[in-house]
Design a protein around this motif. Structure first.
Motif, PDB file in Angstrom:
ATOM      1  N   ILE A  10       9.142   8.577   2.667  1.00 29.06           N
ATOM      2  CA  ILE A  10       8.966   9.919   1.907  1.00 29.06           C
ATOM      3  C   ILE A  10       7.712  10.003   1.081  1.00 29.06           C
ATOM      4  N   GLN A  11       6.818  10.877   1.741  1.00 28.21           N
ATOM      5  CA  GLN A  11       5.408  10.964   1.171  1.00 28.21           C
ATOM      6  C   GLN A  11       4.924  12.158   1.777  1.00 28.21           C
ATOM      7  N   LEU A  82      10.610   4.060   1.476  1.00 24.63           N
ATOM      8  CA  LEU A  82       9.315   4.067   0.920  1.00 24.63           C
ATOM      9  C   LEU A  82       8.782   5.386   0.101  1.00 24.63           C
ATOM     10  N   SER A  83       8.580   5.305  -0.662  1.00 22.67           N
ATOM     11  CA  SER A  83       7.968   6.560  -1.543  1.00 22.67           C
ATOM     12  C   SER A  83       6.362   6.682  -1.772  1.00 22.67           C
ATOM     13  N   GLY A  84       5.720   7.777  -1.698  1.00 18.32           N
ATOM     14  CA  GLY A  84       4.175   7.576  -1.995  1.00 18.32           C
ATOM     15  C   GLY A  84       4.023   8.898  -2.817  1.00 18.32           C
ATOM     16  N   TYR A  85       3.134   9.763  -2.271  1.00 16.27           N
ATOM     17  CA  TYR A  85       2.474  11.125  -2.707  1.00 16.27           C
ATOM     18  C   TYR A  85       3.780  11.933  -2.894  1.00 16.27           C
ATOM     19  N   CYS A 113       7.619   1.630  -4.105  1.00 14.98           N
ATOM     20  CA  CYS A 113       7.395   2.832  -4.831  1.00 14.98           C
ATOM     21  C   CYS A 113       5.883   2.657  -4.872  1.00 14.98           C
ATOM     22  N   ASP A 114       5.025   3.546  -4.150  1.00 17.98           N
ATOM     23  CA  ASP A 114       3.592   3.484  -4.163  1.00 17.98           C
ATOM     24  C   ASP A 114       3.279   4.803  -5.159  1.00 17.98           C
ATOM     25  N   PRO A 115       3.038   4.283  -6.319  1.00 21.01           N
ATOM     26  CA  PRO A 115       3.026   5.353  -7.546  1.00 21.01           C
ATOM     27  C   PRO A 115       1.565   5.979  -7.438  1.00 21.01           C
ATOM     28  N   VAL A 116       1.564   6.964  -6.499  1.00 23.84           N
ATOM     29  CA  VAL A 116       0.264   7.613  -6.382  1.00 23.84           C
ATOM     30  C   VAL A 116       0.227   8.784  -7.361  1.00 23.84           C
ATOM     31  N   MET A 117      -1.024   8.648  -8.126  1.00 27.39           N
ATOM     32  CA  MET A 117      -1.135   9.388  -9.252  1.00 27.39           C
ATOM     33  C   MET A 117      -2.528  10.186  -8.988  1.00 27.39           C
TER      34      MET A 117
END
Ligand SMILES: Nc1ncnc2c1ncn2[C@@H]1O[C@H](COP(=O)(O)OP(=O)(O)O)[C@@H](O)[C@H]1O
Ligand SMILES: Cc1ncc(COP(=O)(O)O)c(C=O)c1O
Ligand SMILES: [Mg+2]
Length: 288
Positions: A10-11, A82-85, A113-117
């Motif tokens: 999910i990104q 998977l989560s990203g942007y 979780c790839d915590p895209v900030m």
């Protein structure tokens, strides 16, 4: 015959080029994972071009799409999320609810979780509310967190003063939820200027990895998304944390070498597909 793992990714999706799912889905599939892409936004191109068109997915679409997968009896086959942007904090909350539903059916399912900030100087544009969501809500639910240095600093609320301090900072996150933290891109006082460095930290151990820093006229985007995706894919394919970490570093380096050789700004994933599946280079992580 060994079962092919299934991963809900999910990104973001970009029509042209590579970031988010557009950087990760093909490489993960190339390694042997069945990927279920759920796109949080569909943009013409990544935000570091400074302009783009497209839309953010309505947050209620996330549970609606998962309902559809459940209705055909497939949701229980999901081995990881998977989560990203993210396009909004509401999307983030919908993702945590999906993780809860999947874990209720399959308690062994992993959430990375790839915590895209946002990173204004770099031109990575993320809605400001997303950072608060990641800091206050996602961290507690993630099994694995894959921040870059800037994101690690945001989680901990300060800058590191050494490599040992980066490890200590990652450990404070372990106390708040995840079992492992991968810092995909380290930056600390005293870091060697020739290397690109990464860190893998668990409660018991920490490993540090260096790979050569390559020169680019303009830094390619989607490298973090590729790293997180390959790391999770290898975990699902049966690697331990350390092997998945070393593999993802080598595979990403192969993609960057191909990208550099082509003089391309966009990652050369198609051209590098054999190299990323079977990297010729190998980097050994050292315990710290
Ligand atoms: N070996 C390398 N040589 C040069 N640049 C690299 C190398 N590996 C990654 N990069 C660059 O480092 C940056 C990593 O970005 P950063 O924002 O810190 O992490 P993330 O990609 O996770 O968001 C990207 O601009 C990427 O292109
Ligand atoms: C749409 C989109 N997705 C994802 C990313 C994250 O890319 P990276 O892996 O380089 O952090 C970006 C960065 O600008 C982006 O614009
Ligand atoms: Mg990133």
């Amino acid at each position: 015959m060994k079962r092919t793992p299934h991963l809900l990714a999910i990104q973001s999706h970009v029509v042209f080029g590579h970031a988010g799912n557009s950087a990760a889905v093909f490489p993960m599939a190339r390694l042997g994972v069945n990927v279920w892409p759920l796109n949080t936004v569909q943009f013409s191109n990544h935000t570091q071009y400074g302009q783009w068109t497209g839309e953010v997915l309505a947050p209620q679409q996330i549970p609606a799409l998962v309902d559809g997968i459940e209705a055909i009896g497939e949701l229980g086959h999901c081995d990881a999320v998977l989560s990203g942007y993210l396009g909004s904090a509401a999307q983030g909350r919908a993702i945590l609810e999906v993780v809860r539903r999947i874990k209720a059916i399959n308690p062994r399912a992993l959430y990375l979780c790839d915590p895209v900030m946002g990173h204004p100087q770099k031109g990575c544009i993320v809605a400001p509310e997303v950072s608060d969501f990641l800091l206050n809500e996602a961290l507690a639910v993630a099994d694995v967190l894959c921040p870059n240095q800037l994101e690690l600093d945001s989680f901990v609320g300060r800058r590191p003063d050494s490599l040992a301090d980066c490890v200590a900072m990652a450990r404070t996150l372990l106390a708040r939820g995840p079992q492992a933290v991968v810092v995909k891109h380290l930056d600390y006082p005293g870091k060697s200027a020739e290397d690109f460095e990464m860190l893998l930290v668990t409660a018991e151990q920490a490993w540090h990895l260096r790979r050569p820093l390559l020169a680019f006229p303009r830094q390619p985007v989607g490298v973090g998304d590729l790293t997180s995706g390959l790391f999770l894919a290898r975990l699902l394919l049966g690697d331990g944390l350390l092997h998945a970490f070393e593999f993802s570093a080598a595979a990403v380096h192969e993609v960057l070498l191909e990208t550099q050789a082509c003089g391309s700004y966009e990652l050369q994933l198609v051209r590098a597909q054999d190299r990323l599946a079977q990297p010729r280079v190998r980097f050994t992580a050292e315990p710290v």
